[in-house]
Enzyme design. Structure first.
Site, PDB file in Angstrom:
ATOM      1  N   GLU A  97       0.892  -1.169   0.000  1.00  0.00           N
ATOM      2  CA  GLU A  97       0.000   0.000   0.000  1.00  0.00           C
ATOM      3  C   GLU A  97       0.920   1.206   0.000  1.00  0.00           C
ATOM      4  O   GLU A  97       1.534   1.513   1.025  1.00  0.00           O
ATOM      5  CB  GLU A  97      -0.866   0.009   1.264  1.00  0.00           C
ATOM      6  CG  GLU A  97      -1.840  -1.135   1.368  1.00  0.00           C
ATOM      7  CD  GLU A  97      -3.005  -1.033   0.394  1.00  0.00           C
ATOM      8  OE1 GLU A  97      -3.182   0.042  -0.220  1.00  0.00           O
ATOM      9  OE2 GLU A  97      -3.711  -2.023   0.234  1.00  0.00           O
ATOM     10  N   CYS A 136      -2.391   9.044   2.700  1.00  0.00           N
ATOM     11  CA  CYS A 136      -2.033   8.524   1.373  1.00  0.00           C
ATOM     12  C   CYS A 136      -3.131   8.780   0.351  1.00  0.00           C
ATOM     13  O   CYS A 136      -2.853   8.923  -0.825  1.00  0.00           O
ATOM     14  CB  CYS A 136      -1.719   7.052   1.459  1.00  0.00           C
ATOM     15  SG  CYS A 136      -3.050   6.113   2.172  1.00  0.00           S
ATOM     16  N   GLU A 158       3.806  13.716  -4.736  1.00  0.00           N
ATOM     17  CA  GLU A 158       3.045  13.617  -3.486  1.00  0.00           C
ATOM     18  C   GLU A 158       3.637  14.622  -2.485  1.00  0.00           C
ATOM     19  O   GLU A 158       4.773  14.456  -2.035  1.00  0.00           O
ATOM     20  CB  GLU A 158       3.161  12.190  -2.934  1.00  0.00           C
ATOM     21  CG  GLU A 158       2.304  11.942  -1.720  1.00  0.00           C
ATOM     22  CD  GLU A 158       2.467  10.525  -1.143  1.00  0.00           C
ATOM     23  OE1 GLU A 158       3.600  10.013  -1.114  1.00  0.00           O
ATOM     24  OE2 GLU A 158       1.455   9.957  -0.707  1.00  0.00           O
TER      25      GLU A 158
HETATM   26  P1  NAP Z   1       8.339   4.932   4.615  1.00  0.00           P
HETATM   27  O1  NAP Z   1       9.518   5.762   4.834  1.00  0.00           O
HETATM   28  O2  NAP Z   1       8.289   4.060   3.422  1.00  0.00           O
HETATM   29  O3  NAP Z   1       8.162   4.085   5.953  1.00  0.00           O
HETATM   30  C1  NAP Z   1       7.147   3.125   6.121  1.00  0.00           C
HETATM   31  C2  NAP Z   1       7.672   1.995   6.983  1.00  0.00           C
HETATM   32  O4  NAP Z   1       8.743   1.347   6.312  1.00  0.00           O
HETATM   33  C3  NAP Z   1       8.234   2.451   8.329  1.00  0.00           C
HETATM   34  O5  NAP Z   1       7.957   1.465   9.290  1.00  0.00           O
HETATM   35  C4  NAP Z   1       9.721   2.515   8.049  1.00  0.00           C
HETATM   36  O6  NAP Z   1      10.501   2.363   9.200  1.00  0.00           O
HETATM   37  C5  NAP Z   1       9.886   1.305   7.155  1.00  0.00           C
HETATM   38  N1  NAP Z   1      11.103   1.314   6.343  1.00  0.00           N
HETATM   39  C6  NAP Z   1      11.825   2.365   5.908  1.00  0.00           C
HETATM   40  N2  NAP Z   1      12.870   1.930   5.172  1.00  0.00           N
HETATM   41  C7  NAP Z   1      12.788   0.579   5.140  1.00  0.00           C
HETATM   42  C8  NAP Z   1      13.564  -0.440   4.527  1.00  0.00           C
HETATM   43  N3  NAP Z   1      14.646  -0.164   3.787  1.00  0.00           N
HETATM   44  N4  NAP Z   1      13.196  -1.730   4.698  1.00  0.00           N
HETATM   45  C9  NAP Z   1      12.105  -2.030   5.433  1.00  0.00           C
HETATM   46  N5  NAP Z   1      11.328  -1.106   6.037  1.00  0.00           N
HETATM   47  C10 NAP Z   1      11.660   0.188   5.879  1.00  0.00           C
HETATM   48  O7  NAP Z   1       7.002   5.772   4.524  1.00  0.00           O
HETATM   49  P2  NAP Z   1       6.516   6.871   5.538  1.00  0.00           P
HETATM   50  O8  NAP Z   1       7.175   8.147   5.236  1.00  0.00           O
HETATM   51  O9  NAP Z   1       6.576   6.351   6.932  1.00  0.00           O
HETATM   52  O10 NAP Z   1       4.964   6.940   5.162  1.00  0.00           O
HETATM   53  C11 NAP Z   1       4.460   7.835   4.224  1.00  0.00           C
HETATM   54  C12 NAP Z   1       4.171   7.135   2.918  1.00  0.00           C
HETATM   55  O11 NAP Z   1       3.269   6.067   3.159  1.00  0.00           O
HETATM   56  C13 NAP Z   1       3.480   8.040   1.957  1.00  0.00           C
HETATM   57  O12 NAP Z   1       4.010   7.865   0.656  1.00  0.00           O
HETATM   58  C14 NAP Z   1       2.031   7.559   1.988  1.00  0.00           C
HETATM   59  O13 NAP Z   1       1.315   7.840   0.827  1.00  0.00           O
HETATM   60  C15 NAP Z   1       2.211   6.104   2.228  1.00  0.00           C
HETATM   61  N6  NAP Z   1       1.011   5.511   2.807  1.00  0.00           N
HETATM   62  C16 NAP Z   1       0.263   4.680   2.026  1.00  0.00           C
HETATM   63  C17 NAP Z   1      -0.894   4.135   2.513  1.00  0.00           C
HETATM   64  C18 NAP Z   1      -1.709   3.205   1.665  1.00  0.00           C
HETATM   65  O14 NAP Z   1      -2.528   2.502   2.211  1.00  0.00           O
HETATM   66  N7  NAP Z   1      -1.510   3.160   0.362  1.00  0.00           N
HETATM   67  C19 NAP Z   1      -1.315   4.406   3.811  1.00  0.00           C
HETATM   68  C20 NAP Z   1      -0.536   5.257   4.606  1.00  0.00           C
HETATM   69  C21 NAP Z   1       0.638   5.802   4.075  1.00  0.00           C
HETATM   70  P3  NAP Z   1      11.133   3.646   9.948  1.00  0.00           P
HETATM   71  O15 NAP Z   1       9.998   4.484  10.373  1.00  0.00           O
HETATM   72  O16 NAP Z   1      11.817   3.022  11.081  1.00  0.00           O
HETATM   73  O17 NAP Z   1      12.008   4.346   8.965  1.00  0.00           O
END
Ligand code: NAP
Length: 479
Positions: A248, A282, A383
């Site tokens: 997602e 998102c 975004e």
């Molecule tokens: P993110 O940086 O991708 O982080 C999401 C999760 O992934 C966090 O738990 C993060 O851990 C972890 N993570 C980061 N790098 C990783 C790696 N190399 N390997 C494994 N896990 C890793 O995203 P975010 O900034 O937290 O969230 C915002 C994004 O999420 C936006 O683009 C939004 O649109 C999207 N989103 C999508 C939905 C949907 O349902 N489509 C819903 C909500 C949000 P850490 O926090 O420890 O870095």
């Protein structure tokens, strides 16, 4: 509040070496708690615990798995207030939105508990009299779940509840900014008497824990919500073991106001979808396309409403916009607005962060409307994930469909019209997984949630969610 432990095999234990990290409020930048600094070794033990618990949990009747989930739901609703407060403390959203998130998170648990009982196989008519064909649906096994900070509770229950209902066991890694909400949810799982090892929580380093999920053969499924960038890393990594994965990811939702729309409702709708959670959703509208005939009238209605929004600490009475999650988020929003202004956008309200205007120490950004925006601007094409609404003029349906679909994202799209024929034409041609027609809040626990293109693969919500955690087995027999 001090929670420096992970939850493995039904016990709260420190990370190896006892390391912890601070969790800070984005409103005050003060410490609000601690979480254990886990890594691959802790993830491995959690995966082992989940794998050991899997056979018994998978064999537990769906009805009984559902009863555990309903107990968890009851506890969540009973503790709604403290759970909501924790979300506001570590994530920043206004308390009212945090309460709504807990209620929404609990709905996923209820829905999954009920739906688990309806997972049924099939018999398929054979082509010869002596054969039978059965289709079994079985839980896939241990699930590695990685969740983001913007909905620290709902993104966990949206994954964990259907996984458990389907008979899988899970290991969750929450976002580093918001581990406290995860910890509090897991305390409720424990209190509900969930058998040891069925649900495990490891906080800490994202990449090494993620790698362990990918490389450990005992993990049979990865479910991730977060950025498209990290989703791609996980998808590549999953290829080595052809591991099942649901993603997602990000979005860049268009919000289209046609010339026959109810402009008051459309302006109310844009405020809801764009400014909720300070624009860090998102599915939030990223860019608004407004028909040239109603552009001025719509702009006036929108700006009037946005000016009434109140920025502040989410715990303060009357706050409708909390802070952005961190410095990087603040910088990205500032950069997008700066780029738009350089390219000719007009700031109709807001347009800057509030630290320089004296609003506390948090990452607050004024709710912003940008007139005369164009697709060449980052705020329209990328975004933004902040409280900024760029308005783009359009001339006709064909043009706006082209503009709306001209993106690598495909999560949510919104449009406002009173023409029934247009409703059908536009909903069918928008290349998005979720469409709101005169509806700024289309996501509900019983409906499929997920994106086209680079917004993801797989679906969460309703019966679709459970299917992501099931394997299909064909049994052919000669009788
Ligand atoms: P993110 O940086 O991708 O982080 C999401 C999760 O992934 C966090 O738990 C993060 O851990 C972890 N993570 C980061 N790098 C990783 C790696 N190399 N390997 C494994 N896990 C890793 O995203 P975010 O900034 O937290 O969230 C915002 C994004 O999420 C936006 O683009 C939004 O649109 C999207 N989103 C999508 C939905 C949907 O349902 N489509 C819903 C909500 C949000 P850490 O926090 O420890 O870095």
């Amino acid at each position: 509040m001090q929670y420096g432990e992970i939850y493995v095999g039904g016990r709260w234990v420190p990370a190896d070496g006892g390391g912890t990290f601070e969790v800070c409020s984005p409103s005050t930048r003060e410490r609000v708690g601690r979480a254990a600094a886990g890594g691959p070794a802790e993830a491995r033990r959690a995966i082992d615990a989940a794998a050991d618990a899997f056979p018994a949990w998978a064999a537990t009747p769906a009805r009984d798995r559902g009863l555990f989930l309903l107990k968890i739901r009851d506890l969540m609703l009973e503790r709604l207030e403290p759970l909501a407060r924790t979300i506001t403390l570590e994530q920043g959203k206004p308390l009212k939105e945090a309460r709504a998130e807990i209620a929404y998170a609990a709905e996923f648990v209820t829905w999954s508990a009920e739906e688990g009982k309806r997972v049924a196989g099939e018999t398929i008519p054979a082509s010869t009299p002596n054969k039978r064909h059965l289709v079994l649906k079985q839980p896939i096994g241990v699930v590695g779940a990685i969740t983001p900070w913007n909905f620290p509770s709902a993104m966990i229950t949206r994954k964990v509840a259907p996984a458990l209902a389907a008979g899988c066991t899970v290991v969750v890694k929450p976002a580093e900014q918001t581990p406290l909400s995860a910890i509090e949810l897991f305390r409720l799982f424990h209190e509900a008497g969930l058998p040891a090892g069925v649900a495990n929580l490891v906080t800490g380093e994202p990449a090494p824990i993620g790698r362990e999920f990918l490389e450990n053969p005992r993990v049979r499924k990865i479910t991730f919500t977060g950025s498209t960038e990290v989703g791609k890393i996980l998808m590549r990594g999953a290829a080595d073991q052809v591991k099942k994965i649901s993603l997602e990811l990000g979005g860049c939702a268009p919000f289209i106001v046609f010339e026959d729309a109810d402009l008051d409702k459309a302006a109310d709708g844009l405020v809801i979808t764009k400014f909720r959670n300070a624009g860090q959703t998102c599915i939030c509208a990223n860019r608004a396309f407004v028909h040239e005939k109603v552009y001025d009238a719509f702009q006036e209605r929108l700006v009037g409403r946005v000016r009434t929004l109140k920025v502040g600490d989410g715990l303060a009475e009357g706050t409708t916009i909390g802070p952005l999650i961190d410095r990087a988020a603040f910088d990205k929003v500032s950069e997008h607005v700066g780029d738009a202004v350089r390219q000719g956008a007009r700031v109709l309200c807001g347009g800057r962060g509030t630290p320089e205007s004296g609003q506390g120490r948090g990452y607050f950004y004024e709710p912003t409307v940008l007139g005369e925006s164009t697709p060449a601007m980052k705020v329209v094409s990328e975004e933004t994930f902040g409280p900024v609404a760029p308005l783009v003029r359009f001339r006709d349906e064909e043009e706006v469909l082209r503009l709306a679909n001209d993106t690598t994202y495909g999560l949510a799209a919104y449009f406002y019209t009173r023409d029934v024929g247009r409703v059908v034409r536009v909903m069918e041609r928008l290349e998005y997984g979720i469409i709101g027609v005169n509806d700024p809040a289309p996501a509900v626990p019983q409906a499929p949630f997920g994106g086209f293109k680079e917004s993801g693969i797989g679906r969460e919500g309703g019966k679709y969610a459970l299917e992501e955690f099931l394997e299909i087995k064909h049994v052919a027999m000669i009788v």
